[in-house]
Design an enzyme around this catalytic site. Structure first.
Site, mmCIF file in Angstrom:
data_model
loop_
_atom_site.group_PDB
_atom_site.id
_atom_site.type_symbol
_atom_site.label_atom_id
_atom_site.label_comp_id
_atom_site.label_asym_id
_atom_site.label_seq_id
_atom_site.Cartn_x
_atom_site.Cartn_y
_atom_site.Cartn_z
ATOM 1 N N SER A 33 -13.929 -8.294 72.448
ATOM 2 C CA SER A 33 -14.704 -9.203 73.262
ATOM 3 C C SER A 33 -14.834 -10.612 72.680
ATOM 4 O O SER A 33 -15.178 -11.548 73.396
ATOM 5 C CB SER A 33 -16.105 -8.613 73.469
ATOM 6 N N LYS A 68 -19.683 -17.149 68.675
ATOM 7 C CA LYS A 68 -19.624 -16.320 69.873
ATOM 8 C C LYS A 68 -20.954 -16.469 70.589
ATOM 9 O O LYS A 68 -22.009 -16.556 69.935
ATOM 10 C CB LYS A 68 -19.409 -14.864 69.440
ATOM 11 N N SER A 80 -14.162 -5.451 68.639
ATOM 12 C CA SER A 80 -14.266 -6.733 69.333
ATOM 13 C C SER A 80 -13.883 -7.960 68.522
ATOM 14 O O SER A 80 -13.734 -9.049 69.072
ATOM 15 C CB SER A 80 -15.688 -6.934 69.871
#
Lengths: 440, 520
Positions: free
Chosen positions: B207, B132, B231
């Site tokens: 996310s 990420k 997330s």
């Protein structure tokens, strides 16, 4: 409204003192804390540069020193404590917040004795220093150059109650704080290098509802002068029936005045909250006791001993300025007492101060021995002295004739010769009398 | 009742947060923050008399210190390498007294690398891991998917990245996400939304959107993500991926761009619990750079799962019927596998969203204060709409006069939520619930209403606030062939037990093996 008659006006002064601790590494990272005079931005890492993802880990030594300092100020040590984030924006503050302490500082309360008065301490807490700014014009644009070497250096803040009643007392207090920090060997407190910084809150009484914060005081004398100036300035306003406004002022060392710093501060809402990246801190009673056991003698301890020895006040202040000098002086006095009861501590102290001995190199006992041997070997025997005087006269015909022709100061040349021949052992009083008699 | 917020206050808060808002933004935020603050009013009714606030979930950990030793610093050159303006060895900032000039943003157009817009940077072709873009990767662009960090070449690598690299798992991709981790759908990336590989019209969940997309399509074996309030679990669930959100403090946060510091859990995703566990064991360490990893309780061996509780409040009628159906099937399977199952009530869990949307924005408003464009990256005018919204929200709820009503209150209700879970684990060894009440939704469907999107976190926030380990795993498909996940939650440091349970479940099911476009 006549403010001056409303209340009994009294100088009301509180101090905020910042001291950089002389730990090897910074407060929350392993960068060297020895930042002064180093190449700009050569002592940074993700933590003190406030890079994304970096996390702080507190320096144990800095915390211990702060507690020790609080102990020296007779403060109460909070068994549970924590760090908090204090938010404000400034280019020298890399994270947009300073890790500081809000409602539970390491140390609360306490006092410091200044003369006959106890100045009360509000709190002592630990935080991180900011980077350094330099204001410059580049290509016609005002900019700030930023160096983050100082960012994250441990910074201890001492806040007093508004107990101080005069500019001189403020100065004495600040000097004492420096002395204590130096005795504990936790800071060099060098004001020129900025490792000790002073701020004063000055007013003519708490109930008047204002205070003026004076910043940028980088010497004890500026502190004194600025407070004197502020009290005078405010007093004049009050006498005119005007209430001084609450503001921050800076000391202008060239003009010897304080000037309003009309920094447009949006708000002083620091939005403190507990620093989530650092677990709370918990000291057991035993831990604090163990730490306190490391406490060296403090200025007050040495002062009491010196007073007991009847050392004159003006010397005490000089001796106390340096813990090594104080330690050495006391040892020397004690030694001299053993050698000769009648030897006065004043003579020892005078000798130490006059000779500007380096206390860390000096050998205890030498000063006493020198003084004693001088005393013992002084030539007082008149016959011996007459021989010496005779020799000096033979060697200095010119001085003799000068003296006889009225140049009285020529006698010092003869005196010098006597001293030279006797290797300084001739009793000066008697010698001069014998010289005068002989040359009549 | 008088409105808590008005335009004047919004301007004041913007000033405190150093954001320059347009008149249009002021109007919009006044309305949107007003709605969110109204939602928080449910906390007013909660009795927190005598309840201590919770600021960290670290099992009573105290006194984590460094010895006073000097280590390595950056060279000046390296320290200054990412600054937009320097002069000699100095950073150059606008003069402190100079008037703020709101500059025009110059956004970099990013070429889309893959069809799902999951990949932001391809690092090394032979790499096997995706990160990420909140994970710092030294010498590689790291953006948090925000224009604020356009082109920022990370000065250092995060602990998790370093551990994986050292174990031979090189970085292949840096992956898209909601900028700064702010979002549940993946749409808040400044570089555009990640498309769901199961249906490109739908969101991938956020996310950690890019991570879920590349794992679900098999492009990498494992991807990192972060879970602050769901997330990792939501995108895992929306994309048919298995994920672990460890206990808070399980994986080091060092070098992971901070969102909500007391909530952030670096997390992992993979195609199965078995593979996930292999990687997890390599990064599950105490880290000297993240004090909060040092709980002593993590060393206690997990006791295994026999009894499982269904979270009553999350398994009710509010769920999409398809989710209800698959969840019931999953529970039935678990019962058949020999586990005891009972219903457990967590009366305060529903307050999780309100508490979460106070605490996380307060922390993020603080964590995002460092982005001033002096040392690296762009200035604050580059923040996107959602980042601004959360900075504003967090600044407001921690500001003078409001901190007690919001931040302090939330910290106390957080304690009540934690206590609910503690009590439940006296009765059962793990809890189970759907990950969300809704299926992956259309891109843009909720973007006008932030509160509606915040409520997607309903089943996730309470768990995050309590710092509990959670595995989300595929539990079936809707009629439209959309993935549906469920989550198993354990007491702190019960990761091993959860992995055992997840592996057992996956030995009995095939859901996790399905790939998009290849599922028929």
């Amino acid at each position: 409204m006549d403010i001056s008659k409303k209340t009994k006006l009294k100088p009301t002064i509180g101090l905020e003192i910042h001291i950089e601790l002389r730990t090897k590494s910074k407060m929350f990272c392993a960068c060297s804390a020895d930042h002064f005079g180093k190449k700009a931005n050569s002592l940074t890492c993700p933590v003190c540069l406030g890079l994304p993802g970096a996390l702080p880990v507190p320096n144990k030594k800095a915390i211990e020193w702060t507690i020790l300092f609080g102990k020296a100020l007779n403060s109460r040590i909070n068994h549970y404590s924590k760090f908090d984030r204090k938010h404000y924006f400034y280019p020298d503050l890399p994270k947009g917040y300073q890790i500081s302490q809000y409602d539970i500082p390491f140390c609360e309360g306490g006092y410091v004795k200044v003369g006959d008065k106890n100045i009360n301490i509000t709190r002592v807490h630990l935080e991180e220093d900011t980077g350094k700014l330099q204001h410059k014009k580049i290509k016609d644009k005002e900019v700030s150059l930023v160096d983050f070497n100082r960012s994250g250096v441990p910074l201890m803040e001492i806040v007093t109650e508004p107990d101080i009643e005069s500019a001189d007392q403020a100065k004495q207090f600040a000097k004492k704080i420096r002395r204590i920090a130096r005795y504990l060997d936790i800071s060099d407190c060098d004001m020129e290098k900025g490792s000790m910084r002073l701020e004063a809150n000055v007013s003519w009484g708490i109930d008047l509802g204002y205070k003026v914060e004076v910043k940028n005081l980088n010497s004890f004398n500026y502190l004194k002068k600025a407070i004197e100036y502020e009290l005078e300035r405010q007093n004049k306003l009050i006498a005119k029936g005007e209430m001084p406004i609450q503001e921050t002022r800076g000391w202008d060392e060239n003009k010897n005045i304080t000037v309003s710093q009309r920094v447009k501060e949006t708000s002083a809402d620091y939005r403190y909250f507990p620093e989530p990246d650092i677990p709370p801190i918990h000291f057991t009673k035993t831990y604090i006791e163990e730490l306190s056991a490391k406490m060296p003698n403090l200025p007050d301890d040495y002062e009491n001993i010196l007073i007991e020895f009847n050392v004159p006040e003006q010397f005490i202040d000089i001796i106390l300025e340096d813990i090594h000098l104080a330690e050495y002086t006391i040892k020397e006095i004690k030694y001299s007492k053993k050698q000769n009861e009648k030897l006065s501590p004043q003579v020892i102290v005078e000798e130490i101060i006059n000779k500007k001995l380096q206390p860390q190199k000096a050998i205890v006992g030498k000063v006493t021995k020198d003084i004693l041997s001088k005393k013992q070997s002084i030539i007082k025997n008149e016959g011996e002295l007459e021989d010496l005087v005779e020799k000096a006269i033979q060697q200095n015909k010119k001085a003799v004739s000068d003296y006889k022709s009225g140049k009285i100061q020529a006698i010092s040349a003869l005196m010098g010769t006597v001293m030279a021949i006797s290797k300084g052992k001739a009793d000066p009083k008697k010698t001069i009398q014998l010289l005068k008699d002989r040359l009549k | 009742m008088a409105k808590t917020i008005n335009e004047e206050k919004v301007r004041h808060i913007a000033n405190l947060a150093r954001l320059s808002l347009s008149d249009k933004e002021v109007k919009l935020f006044t309305k949107q923050l007003g709605a969110v603050l109204e939602y928080f009013e449910k906390l007013d009714e909660v009795d927190t008399e005598g309840i201590e606030p919770t600021y960290q979930v670290i099992d009573g950990l105290e006194n984590v210190f460094r010895e006073d030793k000097v280590g390595k610093s950056f060279s000046s050159k390296k320290a200054l390498s990412q600054a937009k303006k320097i002069n000699g060895d100095y950073f150059v900032a606008d003069h402190v007294f100079s008037k703020k000039t709101s500059k025009d943003r110059k956004n970099i157009d990013r070429k889309k690398i893959d069809e799902y817009n999951a990949i932001l940077t391809e690092v090394y072709e032979k790499g096997t891991v995706g990160h990420k873009d909140l994970f710092m990767t030294e010498d590689v662009e790291t953006t948090a998917a925000s224009h604020v960090l356009d082109g920022y070449i990370a000065h250092y690598s995060s602990t998790v990245v370093e551990l994986l690299e050292k174990a031979g798992h090189k970085t292949r991709y840096k992956l898209n996400n909601d900028a700064w981790g702010h979002g549940a759908s993946g749409e808040n990336s400044d570089y555009g939304p990640t498309l769901n590989p199961w249906d490109k019209k739908l969101v991938a969940g956020g996310s950690s959107s890019g991570s879920a997309a590349v794992v679900s399509t098999g492009q990498v074996e494992v991807a990192t993500g972060t879970d602050t309030g769901g997330s990792i679990r939501l995108p895992a669930s929306f994309c048919n991926v298995t994920s672990i959100k460890p206990s808070y403090g399980g994986l080091s946060r060092y070098g992971v761009i901070a969102f909500g510091s007391s909530l952030d859990c670096p997390s992992l995703m993979s195609s199965s619990a078995k593979t996930l566990r292999k990687y997890f064991n390599k990064v599950f360490i105490k880290d000297n750079f993240d004090s909060n990893t040092k709980s002593k309780k993590r060393d206690i061996k997990a006791k295994g799962v026999k009894k499982i509780g269904i979270i009553k409040e999350f398994a009710g009628k509010g769920n999409d019927p398809e989710i209800q159906r698959t969840f019931k099937e999953a529970v039935k399977l678990i019962i058949n596998a020999g586990y005891k199952v009972e219903e457990i009530s967590l009366p305060n869990a529903e307050l999780g969203v309100a508490v979460y949307y106070i605490i996380a924005p307060v922390e993020t408003s603080s964590n995002l204060a460092r982005y001033d464009g002096v040392r690296f990256g762009n200035g604050r005018e580059y923040f996107g709409a959602e980042a601004k919204r959360r900075i504003m929200l967090g600044t407001f709820t921690s500001s003078e006069g409001y901190a007690d009503k919001y931040y302090d209150k939330a910290a106390r209700v957080r304690t009540l939520i934690i206590n609910d879970f503690k009590r439940s684990f006296e009765k059962v060894d793990a809890l189970i619930s759907p990950v969300s009440s809704i299926l992956p939704f259309k891109i843009g469907q909720m973007s006008k209403n932030p509160l509606q999107l915040y409520l997607v976190d309903l089943y996730l926030s309470a768990i995050s606030l309590s710092g509990l380990p959670t595995i989300a795993l595929p539990g079936g498909f809707s009629k439209e062939n959309l993935p549906i996940g469920f989550q198993i939650v354990g007491p702190r440091w019960s990761e091993d037990s959860l992995f055992d349970l997840a592996e057992k479940y996956q030995s009995l099911t095939e859901w996790h093996k399905r790939l998009p476009n290849n599922s028929g």
